[in-house]
Design an enzyme around this catalytic site. Structure first.
Site, mmCIF file in Angstrom:
data_model
loop_
_atom_site.group_PDB
_atom_site.id
_atom_site.type_symbol
_atom_site.label_atom_id
_atom_site.label_comp_id
_atom_site.label_asym_id
_atom_site.label_seq_id
_atom_site.Cartn_x
_atom_site.Cartn_y
_atom_site.Cartn_z
ATOM 1 N N SER A 92 46.144 42.965 36.773
ATOM 2 C CA SER A 92 45.252 41.814 36.223
ATOM 3 C C SER A 92 45.712 41.952 34.502
ATOM 4 O O SER A 92 45.617 43.112 34.246
ATOM 5 C CB SER A 92 43.862 41.853 36.233
ATOM 6 O OG SER A 92 43.364 41.206 35.230
ATOM 7 N N GLU A 148 48.368 36.742 49.341
ATOM 8 C CA GLU A 148 47.632 35.565 48.978
ATOM 9 C C GLU A 148 48.683 34.177 48.640
ATOM 10 O O GLU A 148 48.290 33.259 49.024
ATOM 11 C CB GLU A 148 47.031 35.815 47.256
ATOM 12 C CG GLU A 148 45.718 36.697 47.453
ATOM 13 C CD GLU A 148 45.416 36.928 46.114
ATOM 14 O OE1 GLU A 148 44.509 36.215 45.219
ATOM 15 O OE2 GLU A 148 45.751 37.952 45.666
#
Ligand code: ARG
Length: 471
Positions: A277, A290
């Protein structure tokens, strides 16, 4: 330069029309197949005496030079030549002169483009079967390493019965096995030659379609010329099979994402397959599963897109059909990427056996077995279910698990309980009690792995044979 079809026209094509109708920006992907088809076609024109052999040789040499240019990335494609077919023909004529104009004898772009698509998809389908094998191999590898790993099995995402983690993984091996089988089944409908259908009705030249089919290794020739140029079922089939594969991958993705969460901590994906992140330093995100889960949407979309393009479309060729390509190429790329990533991601995934064991110890997934135990003592199953339901409720109230209760506590619920239950309740016993074909007991899963490996070997032999045939 003027258009190959310019004779009937007195005006230049509007630039916006040219940009809007051209397909070269995407159908250049078919360049090699287009030349492959042309080489077979011109060989047939020579054999049938439709074009003199010396012209055939000139055209063949010219086509091979265009192919080399394409392979070297030196061919410049032009929008004004509309599509790959006319770009190649134009380049050929520029190179060898007007004799190049004989190539298109007895042929239309309608049967030409359909042939290119068949040639293209035939190769891709074999590659996809091989990619599925790689993923199956990675899953089998993890299954073998986890023949002693017990994990809760779920229904409704609630812990249901303990199973071998190997058994869970082998479920996906079966799913991808069906996917490979579906692709193999579809091969015989891709393996058909449209060329010779002409624009729609056949041709006045004495062509030999079966000779072209044998040159290109096609198993069959389309029976009906209208059908040959209008059929895109084989692409629809591929898009459907690709959608099912993506659906399977999306289910595995979802599980990997859940299992990697702190809440589960069942697996850890290798750093090489995760990203971080930009703000939260602690994050390690399962981006690959994902994204595969997300990209399932576009693959379904491509199937819906083509189904809709073809809906109510009158025979034979309509320009609408040019819309068959971008979705197909996109699906090929998306699926290739997903399968290429999944095999190594699964192979390098760390399995947290201790955490899985902890989850099994701290749940009631052995409740069915203790009910079955009472059934063994002669109690009807419905009554046994009721007794264990009450026992579980008691445990929850006491903040205990079934293995924590004393025999006296058990006896409050039924006199039929005895010391044996402590053995019955062990996760290993629970797993191994399901010793039916296809069940989770260790000997069953061991045999399932052996059967899957044998099937993979058979299927790999298919890939070798069909890769050669589809070249
Ligand atoms: N680019 C066209 C396609 O992909 C090729 C066939 C064109 N045929 C025609 N009659 N305009 O569909």
């Amino acid at each position: 330069m003027s258009k190959l079809w310019g004779g009937r026209f007195t005006k230049k094509t509007d630039q916006l029309v040219e940009d809007y109708t051209a397909s070269i920006t995407f159908d250049k992907e078919l360049a090699e197949e287009d030349i492959q088809g042309s080489l077979a076609h011109v060989a047939m024109l020579g054999k049938q005496g439709i074009v003199p052999q010396e012209d055939v040789d000139t055209i063949k040499n010219g086509l091979n030079r265009v192919l080399d240019k394409i392979k070297r990335g030196e061919l410049e494609f032009s929008i004004s030549d509309e599509d790959i077919h006319m770009n190649i023909e134009k380049t050929l004529i520029d190179d060898i002169g007007p004799v190049g104009g004989k190539l298109h004898t007895g042929r239309s772009r309608n049967d030409q483009v359909a042939t290119d698509m068949h040639l293209y998809l035939r190769k891709r389908v074999v590659e996809f079967v091989e990619l599925l094998h790689k993923l199956q191999g990675a899953l089998i590898g993890q299954a073998k390493a986890n023949l002693d790993t017990i994990v809760p099995g779920y229904t409704h995402l609630q812990r249901a019965q303990p199973i071998l983690f190997a058994h869970h993984l082998m479920a996906y091996v079966s799913m991808f096995g069906r996917d490979a089988e579906r692709l193999q089944d579809s091969y015989k409908r891709i393996d058909m030659l449209p060329l010779g259908a002409g624009a729609l009705a056949g041709t006045t030249f004495p062509i030999d379609r079966h000779f072209v089919a044998s040159q290109l290794n096609f198993g069959r020739v389309y029976e009906n010329s209208l059908d040959a140029v209008s059929d895109r079922d084989f692409i629809l089939e591929f898009l459907s099979h690709a959608s099912i594969i993506m659906m399977h991958l999306s289910r595995l993705s979802e599980e990997l994402i859940l299992w990697s969460s702190t809440e589960f901590r069942f697996v850890e994906l290798d750093d090489a397959f995760c990203t971080g992140s930009s703000i939260m330093p602690q994050k390690k995100n399962p981006d690959v599963p994902e994204l595969v889960r997300g990209k399932t949407g576009r693959v379904y979309g491509n199937l819906m897109g083509l189904l809709t393009v073809l809906k109510s479309l009158p025979l034979a060729y309509n320009k609408d059909m040019q819309e068959d390509k971008e979705g197909m190429f996109d699906t090929v790329r998306t699926l290739q990427g997903a399968l290429q990533l999944f095999a190594p991601m699964i192979a390098t995934m760390k399995v947290n056996k201790a955490q899985m064991r902890e989850a099994v110890n701290k749940d009631f997934s052995n409740a069915t077995d203790i009910a079955d135990f009472l059934v063994g003592k002669g109690l009807p199953f419905r009554q046994a279910h009721e007794v264990i339901g009450k026992t579980v409720l008691y445990c929850i109230q006491q903040n205990k698990y079934l293995l924590d209760l004393t025999l006296d506590e058990y006896k409050q619920f039924s006199e039929l309980f005895d010391e044996q239950i402590y053995e019955v309740l062990q996760p290993e016993s629970v797993v191994n009690a399901r010793n039916v074909y296809g069940g989770t007991a260790t000997p069953q899963v061991t045999e399932a792995i052996a059967r899957a490996e044998a099937e993979l070997e058979r299927s790999a032999a298919w890939v070798t044979a069909y890769a050669e045939k589809s070249k």
